[in-house]
Design a protein around this motif. Sequence first.
Motif, PDB file in Angstrom:
ATOM      1  N   TYR A  29       0.835  -1.209   0.000  1.00  0.00           N
ATOM      2  CA  TYR A  29       0.000   0.000   0.000  1.00  0.00           C
ATOM      3  C   TYR A  29       0.869   1.259   0.000  1.00  0.00           C
ATOM      4  O   TYR A  29       0.458   2.301   0.496  1.00  0.00           O
ATOM      5  CB  TYR A  29      -0.933   0.009   1.223  1.00  0.00           C
ATOM      6  N   SER A  30       2.062   1.186  -0.552  1.00  0.00           N
ATOM      7  CA  SER A  30       3.002   2.303  -0.471  1.00  0.00           C
ATOM      8  C   SER A  30       2.493   3.544  -1.202  1.00  0.00           C
ATOM      9  O   SER A  30       2.699   4.675  -0.741  1.00  0.00           O
ATOM     10  CB  SER A  30       4.364   1.880  -1.024  1.00  0.00           C
ATOM     11  N   LEU A  31       1.813   3.376  -2.337  1.00  0.00           N
ATOM     12  CA  LEU A  31       1.314   4.539  -3.081  1.00  0.00           C
ATOM     13  C   LEU A  31       0.180   5.225  -2.335  1.00  0.00           C
ATOM     14  O   LEU A  31       0.093   6.462  -2.306  1.00  0.00           O
ATOM     15  CB  LEU A  31       0.860   4.109  -4.482  1.00  0.00           C
ATOM     16  N   PHE A  32      -0.691   4.454  -1.710  1.00  0.00           N
ATOM     17  CA  PHE A  32      -1.772   5.055  -0.936  1.00  0.00           C
ATOM     18  C   PHE A  32      -1.201   5.754   0.294  1.00  0.00           C
ATOM     19  O   PHE A  32      -1.662   6.847   0.664  1.00  0.00           O
ATOM     20  CB  PHE A  32      -2.778   3.983  -0.526  1.00  0.00           C
ATOM     21  N   VAL A  33      -0.195   5.155   0.922  1.00  0.00           N
ATOM     22  CA  VAL A  33       0.470   5.799   2.058  1.00  0.00           C
ATOM     23  C   VAL A  33       1.090   7.124   1.625  1.00  0.00           C
ATOM     24  O   VAL A  33       1.020   8.135   2.331  1.00  0.00           O
ATOM     25  CB  VAL A  33       1.525   4.859   2.660  1.00  0.00           C
ATOM     26  N   ARG A  34       1.704   7.136   0.441  1.00  0.00           N
ATOM     27  CA  ARG A  34       2.318   8.363  -0.062  1.00  0.00           C
ATOM     28  C   ARG A  34       1.265   9.454  -0.245  1.00  0.00           C
ATOM     29  O   ARG A  34       1.511  10.630   0.071  1.00  0.00           O
ATOM     30  CB  ARG A  34       3.017   8.079  -1.386  1.00  0.00           C
ATOM     31  N   LEU A  35       0.096   9.084  -0.742  1.00  0.00           N
ATOM     32  CA  LEU A  35      -0.973  10.073  -0.906  1.00  0.00           C
ATOM     33  C   LEU A  35      -1.488  10.565   0.444  1.00  0.00           C
ATOM     34  O   LEU A  35      -1.798  11.749   0.607  1.00  0.00           O
ATOM     35  CB  LEU A  35      -2.122   9.464  -1.719  1.00  0.00           C
ATOM     36  N   LEU A  36      -1.603   9.667   1.410  1.00  0.00           N
ATOM     37  CA  LEU A  36      -2.048  10.074   2.748  1.00  0.00           C
ATOM     38  C   LEU A  36      -1.098  11.118   3.336  1.00  0.00           C
ATOM     39  O   LEU A  36      -1.531  12.109   3.934  1.00  0.00           O
ATOM     40  CB  LEU A  36      -2.131   8.859   3.668  1.00  0.00           C
ATOM     41  N   LYS A  37       0.194  10.897   3.165  1.00  0.00           N
ATOM     42  CA  LYS A  37       1.173  11.842   3.705  1.00  0.00           C
ATOM     43  C   LYS A  37       1.179  13.151   2.919  1.00  0.00           C
ATOM     44  O   LYS A  37       1.256  14.233   3.505  1.00  0.00           O
ATOM     45  CB  LYS A  37       2.562  11.214   3.680  1.00  0.00           C
ATOM     46  N   ALA A  38       1.093  13.070   1.587  1.00  0.00           N
ATOM     47  CA  ALA A  38       1.161  14.272   0.759  1.00  0.00           C
ATOM     48  C   ALA A  38      -0.019  15.199   1.013  1.00  0.00           C
ATOM     49  O   ALA A  38       0.114  16.427   0.920  1.00  0.00           O
ATOM     50  CB  ALA A  38       1.227  13.888  -0.713  1.00  0.00           C
ATOM     51  N   THR A  39      -1.175  14.637   1.325  1.00  0.00           N
ATOM     52  CA  THR A  39      -2.373  15.443   1.571  1.00  0.00           C
ATOM     53  C   THR A  39      -2.591  15.737   3.053  1.00  0.00           C
ATOM     54  O   THR A  39      -3.583  16.370   3.419  1.00  0.00           O
ATOM     55  CB  THR A  39      -3.614  14.725   1.026  1.00  0.00           C
ATOM     56  N   GLN A  40      -1.664  15.257   3.911  1.00  0.00           N
ATOM     57  CA  GLN A  40      -1.731  15.429   5.369  1.00  0.00           C
ATOM     58  C   GLN A  40      -2.972  14.760   5.961  1.00  0.00           C
ATOM     59  O   GLN A  40      -3.377  15.090   7.085  1.00  0.00           O
ATOM     60  CB  GLN A  40      -1.686  16.912   5.751  1.00  0.00           C
ATOM     61  N   SER A  41      -3.551  13.833   5.214  1.00  0.00           N
ATOM     62  CA  SER A  41      -4.700  13.103   5.737  1.00  0.00           C
ATOM     63  C   SER A  41      -4.285  12.151   6.852  1.00  0.00           C
ATOM     64  O   SER A  41      -5.103  11.814   7.720  1.00  0.00           O
ATOM     65  CB  SER A  41      -5.380  12.315   4.613  1.00  0.00           C
TER      66      SER A  41
END
Length: 263
Positions: free
Chosen positions: A69-81
């Motif tokens: 799930y590395s890409l979804f984790v990256r999006l979570l961090k990039a959007t501060q979600s």
Amino acid sequence: MKLQHSAFSLSLLILFICHTKTVSLSPAAAPVQAPTVAPVQAPPPPAAQIPVLPGPINVVNILERAGHYSLFVRLLKATQSDTELTVELNHTHNGITIFAPTDGAFSGLKVGTLNSLSDGDKVKLVKFHISPIYISPSQFQTVSNPLKTQAGKGGRMALNVTTTGSAVNITTGVINTTISGTIYNDNQLAIYQIDQVLLPMELFAPNLPPAPAPAPAPLVVAPPPEKPKKAPVLESPTVPIDDVSGVASFGVHKIEEMLHWMC
């Protein structure tokens, strides 16, 4: 004569040797190649459920421990979600349900899809995978549609969930997918694996007409107020003319008597 015969035999021998060398030097036929078979794409790995760990709940740590799930984790961090989820899960009593796409789900998108989104659209995409309520596996049977997400509810951000037996199907108007496993569940946070990225219509189908609005409730027109009924007109009894004259003569007589008495 013998010399001529020997020379002729020698010539034949030389011709035979030369022919043999020519045949041996000719290129060999190319081997027949086996037909190329496209590699069979391996199915996505099944979701490995992470045990409940003591301490604060951290969605990123859970997904990193699960892997894939590395890409979804990256999006979570990039959007501060990820920070918002940590605060909400550890400082409130709100439940959360997350639909986590695998890395294979993101690789199924067209090249450049994520890069074409603005920062605001990336936030909407991530929040579209998060529902602000806790949903256990059995509660999908009775969940109401459209399912509310942190990106909104209904319209072009609609997320509908249906069940067929034990299978949970999710549709957005752009894609259809199913839940392929449970990653984490602690009765406050539930994380489910999905094998396609949830694409909302608002971002990925802007030219499609929105879903028709439900028909408005029929307008109930109140009946007009009743007009007040007029009170019946009571007619005074008709006095015969003779009686009136009698009353008048009686009055005149009385007045005459009073005048006589006073005088």
